[in-house]
Design an enzyme around this catalytic site. Structure first.
Site, PDB file in Angstrom:
ATOM      1  N   LEU A   1      -2.369  -1.415   4.063  1.00 36.82           N
ATOM      2  CA  LEU A   1      -1.298  -1.092   3.111  1.00 36.82           C
ATOM      3  C   LEU A   1      -1.120  -2.207   2.088  1.00 36.82           C
ATOM      4  O   LEU A   1      -0.357  -2.054   1.132  1.00 36.82           O
ATOM      5  CB  LEU A   1       0.010  -0.812   3.860  1.00 36.82           C
ATOM      6  CG  LEU A   1      -0.055   0.364   4.848  1.00 36.82           C
ATOM      7  CD1 LEU A   1       1.309   0.619   5.481  1.00 36.82           C
ATOM      8  CD2 LEU A   1      -0.563   1.635   4.171  1.00 36.82           C
TER       9      LEU A   1
ATOM     10  N   ASN B   1      -4.611  -7.990   7.553  1.00 35.94           N
ATOM     11  CA  ASN B   1      -5.246  -8.860   6.546  1.00 35.94           C
ATOM     12  C   ASN B   1      -4.537  -8.820   5.200  1.00 35.94           C
ATOM     13  O   ASN B   1      -5.130  -8.538   4.166  1.00 35.94           O
ATOM     14  CB  ASN B   1      -6.735  -8.521   6.403  1.00 35.94           C
ATOM     15  CG  ASN B   1      -6.985  -7.111   5.906  1.00 35.94           C
ATOM     16  OD1 ASN B   1      -6.132  -6.240   6.036  1.00 35.94           O
ATOM     17  ND2 ASN B   1      -8.137  -6.888   5.320  1.00 35.94           N
TER      18      ASN B   1
ATOM     19  N   ASP C   1      -9.178   3.751   8.236  1.00 43.76           N
ATOM     20  CA  ASP C   1      -9.586   2.498   7.574  1.00 43.76           C
ATOM     21  C   ASP C   1      -9.327   2.598   6.065  1.00 43.76           C
ATOM     22  O   ASP C   1     -10.103   2.093   5.242  1.00 43.76           O
ATOM     23  CB  ASP C   1     -11.050   2.153   7.852  1.00 43.76           C
ATOM     24  CG  ASP C   1     -11.371   0.689   7.515  1.00 43.76           C
ATOM     25  OD1 ASP C   1     -10.435  -0.057   7.157  1.00 43.76           O
ATOM     26  OD2 ASP C   1     -12.557   0.309   7.600  1.00 43.76           O
TER      27      ASP C   1
END
Lengths: 319, 434
Positions: free
Chosen positions: B63, B94, B307
């Site tokens: 996001l 991340n 993903d």
């Protein structure tokens, strides 16, 4: 000719022979007192070089100038590229300046494909990453036809002929070589029988789908070769464990005088340059009469003239 | 606009592709399921021809907030999720800063609450800064308001075997799971595309299947040895499937996910060097796609995870090697699964519900998600029209901030008509309600 020359696979057999024939025709210009044709007067050719390659850049520059084109050299150093401008923005800039053809050398495979999507002019791949270098393959094919044919030195007698049955052995770092990729495609298109020789670490995965055979044993191939093409070994390969040492590589895959003696009498030795003398090729081989290395450089200009001539619409006019 | 939070009567939906019934939603719960339920004061939503599935759960989405709000925000990413039929999304760690502290995971969780389109379940980093050197404070993230249960350095592999062992062991204390991005780093230095015929021809550095399979094999052995829960992110090769099948046959606590793009696309799409097809792990060969589909069908691979990896235009408008890796997927996942799994006969609708809701909810410890559509269950569900004529994907219409959909221009079947999160309509008539 197609609008772009990005891969040697873009050329049909007929088109490839046409390039070689046109180059043979243009070679005569080099012998004239004034080595210049008016064919591309008013056209602009941009040399867009993201990697240092004086050899290839000057070859394209000389080719374009002998056809009277305007040449702009745009190198990564000293331009906005060094400030991080994207390839797309550079392409749009060159487009706005009115370039008819962009000759691109880039460290990333596929950069010419991307460029071709952003400009209306022609794109000529002058080497992209580990992908292809099609004009090198054309000049190699031209050199082979010139040297192994029976005609005069300009190859006029070979007009219309391809390389059927010529046995070409390409030796060295196939994995990272754009020269090898383009040569495998072009030479097989022209009917040559191509063999790749390298340590297994430097052979690409799935090479079995390529139109060539593969061997790990140079000595076994030399006696069956009409042409042996030695590729440059990059020193950085050694640290990446592709082979134990540069000396071992040289012993197993280098072409020295002893190995050269295994070649048939008529066979030639080629190298795209720049050479590592004493590594992949011994000095006495590079300087021998079999060596075509200097001829390749000269032929590079005429073949690139032919490509520019055919791609920029020179075809149809008399030379 | 209708009152999205009031009572609803969904008329004539096919419950998980089976019986046709009405569904009454009240107080955030499913009040009744049955034929010809009275409308009463409820708003009526005609659902003839639509399949009702439990709200989808994504174990793997990026996001981008905090840090890369130019690519996506929690608001835009969760709008996209709701439009794709999701009611819960796990947000990967991340970000910038990395979600490796209780503070960052709570921030992401709160942003999700504020947006309100889906439940955002932050994934915590396994190691500090995704650096692979030192464990992050996993316990603090687990105890935080975000109640983190899934930990992953996704984008990076926890390559150090000792650190991976410790992480697997440590999270047992709070029923956590380590979601591994299986990529042996030395075998994939500079890797660009599946190592095979296409990469060799295109001159792109190869990403060998063995680099994924070696890590999965190692981690399965570690999970067995420690009795811990391992989840394998984005499985992409036929060999990985074999290893996971073997680990499961031993009764080890191993689960796995596959992405929609690995179920449909192959590496030959890279031939034009368009980096919209650049992703990590890379698109593989048709034999891999076939094996992944079969594994999802037989349950060896537990779930579909998107993903979803949004990137701004300039990150993809570049040379292949310089371009960013990743593809958007939240808004197309269910349609891709219909095309790749349902229309091929590999999965029925109960199977889709299992692989896209029930099992990912269980793996992510997402309470209140992945429940049956039955009286007393949470009113989190999606109404999907599988008969909607195939329509070409147009990323310009997506709610995601980014446009890097590899399915652009592809005709995908189906349409998400409505999504409900605990009785609130987050999507109605294919549009976000707020």
């Amino acid at each position: 000719m197609k609008r772009h020359l990005i891969s040697a696979a873009d050329l049909s057999r007929e088109e490839a022979v046409l390039v070689l024939d046109t180059a043979a025709e243009l070679a005569s210009v080099a012998g004239r007192p004034i080595r210049k044709l008016p064919t591309l007067r008013g056209r602009t050719v941009v040399n867009l070089f993201y990697e240092d390659s004086t050899r290839t850049r000057t070859s394209f520059e000389a080719a374009a100038k002998r056809l009277s084109a305007d040449v702009i050299n745009f190198s990564a150093k000293g331009s906005s590229v060094a400030k991080g401008e994207s390839l797309k923005d550079t392409a749009l800039t060159l487009e706005a300046m009115g370039s008819d053809a962009i000759v691109i050398r880039h460290g990333a495979s596929g950069a010419p494909h991307r460029l071709a999507g952003w400009v209306t002019g022609s794109v000529i791949n002058a080497g992209d990453g580990t992908h292809e270098h099609p004009t090198q393959a054309l000049l190699d094919a031209f050199t082979i036809r010139q040297r192994l044919g029976s005609g005069d030195q300009h190859g006029a007698d070979q007009r219309g002929t391809a390389l059927d049955g010529v046995r070409v052995t390409i030796v060295g770092d196939i994995l990272h070589s754009r020269v090898a990729r383009s040569n495998v495609l072009l030479l097989s298109t022209l009917g040559a029988e191509v063999a790749l020789v390298a340590p297994p670490t430097l052979i690409p995965h799935a090479v079995s789908s390529w139109p060539c055979k593969v061997s790990y044993d140079l000595d076994a191939e030399l006696g069956k070769s009409d042409v042996v093409m030695m590729l440059r070994v990059q020193h950085e390969r050694m640290t990446a464990a592709y082979f134990p040492s540069i000396r071992e590589y040289s012993r197993r895959y280098g072409l020295d005088a002893g190995r050269m003696a295994l070649l048939p009498e008529h066979a030639i030795v080629m190298h795209p340059g720049p050479m590592n003398r004493g590594v992949e090729i011994a000095a006495e081989v590079a300087d021998s009469p079999r060596s075509t290395i200097v001829a390749q450089v000269a032929n590079g200009v005429t073949v690139r003239m032919a490509v520019l001539y055919l791609m920029l619409g020179g075809a149809g006019e008399s030379l | 606009m209708s009152d999205v939070t009031g009572e609803w009567l969904i008329k004539g939906a096919s419950i998980v592709g089976g019986e046709v019934a009405d569904i009454r939603l009240a107080g955030g719960m499913i009040a009744a399921v049955g034929p010809d339920l009275p409308a009463g004061a409820a708003q009526v939503l005609g659902a003839a021809g639509l399949v009702a599935l439990p709200g989808l759960v994504d174990l793997h989405a990026h996001l981008r907030e905090p840090g890369r709000e130019d690519a996506e925000t929690v608001e835009t990413g969760t709008r996209a999720a709701a439009l794709g039929g999701y009611t819960a999304v796990h947000a990967m760690a991340n970000t910038e800063p990395v979600a490796d502290t209780a503070g960052v995971v709570e921030q992401v969780w709160r942003l999700g609450q504020q947006a309100g389109h889906v439940d955002v379940r932050p994934v915590g980093a396994v190691t500090v800064g995704l650096g692979g050197k030192q464990l992050a404070e996993l316990g603090a993230m687990a105890d935080s308001a975000a109640r983190v249960r899934v930990f992953s350095d996704d984008g990076h592999c926890v390559a150090d075997p000792l650190l991976m062992r410790r992480a697997l062991e440590y999270v047992k204390a709070f029923d956590g799971v380590i979601a591994q991005h299986a990529q042996e780093p030395r075998l994939t230095e500079g890797a660009q595309l599946n190592e095979g015929e296409v990469a060799s021809r295109l001159g792109l550095a190869g990403w060998p299947a063995a680099a994924e399979e070696a890590i999965i094999a190692r981690d399965c052995l570690l999970a067995a040895h420690t009795g811990s829960a391992l989840h394998v992110c984005h499985v992409s090769t036929a060999g990985s499937v074999e290893i996971i099948r073997w680990a499961k046959s031993k009764g080890w606590r191993v689960t796995a996910e596959v992405t929609p793009h690995h179920l449909l696309l192959t590496d030959d799409l890279a031939e034009g060097y368009d980096p919209v097809f650049k992703v990590n792990p890379p698109l593989r060969a048709q034999a891999d796609v076939d094996a992944l589909r079969a594994a999802l069908a037989d349950g060896t691979i537990d779930c579909v995870a998107t993903d979803h990896a949004p990137h701004p235009v300039e990150a993809k408008e570049a040379e292949w090697a310089a371009a960013a890796m990743g593809m958007t997927g939240l808004e197309t996942a269910l349609r891709v699964v219909q095309l790749a799994m349902v229309e091929t006969g590999l999965l029925d609708w109960p199977g889709v519900a299992d692989r896209m809701s029930v099992r990912p909810a269980r793996i992510g410890r997402a309470a209140g998600h992945g429940q049956r559509i039955a009286e007393g269950g949470p009113a989190s569900l999606v109404l999907y029209d599988p008969a909607a004529p195939p329509e070409a994907v147009d990323p310009a219409t997506h709610a995601s901030k980014s446009r890097n959909s590899p399915f652009a221009g592809m005709a995908l079947p189906g349409r998400v008509v409505a999504t409900f999160l605990r009785g609130t309509a987050t999507v109605l008539d294919g549009k976000v309600t707020r």
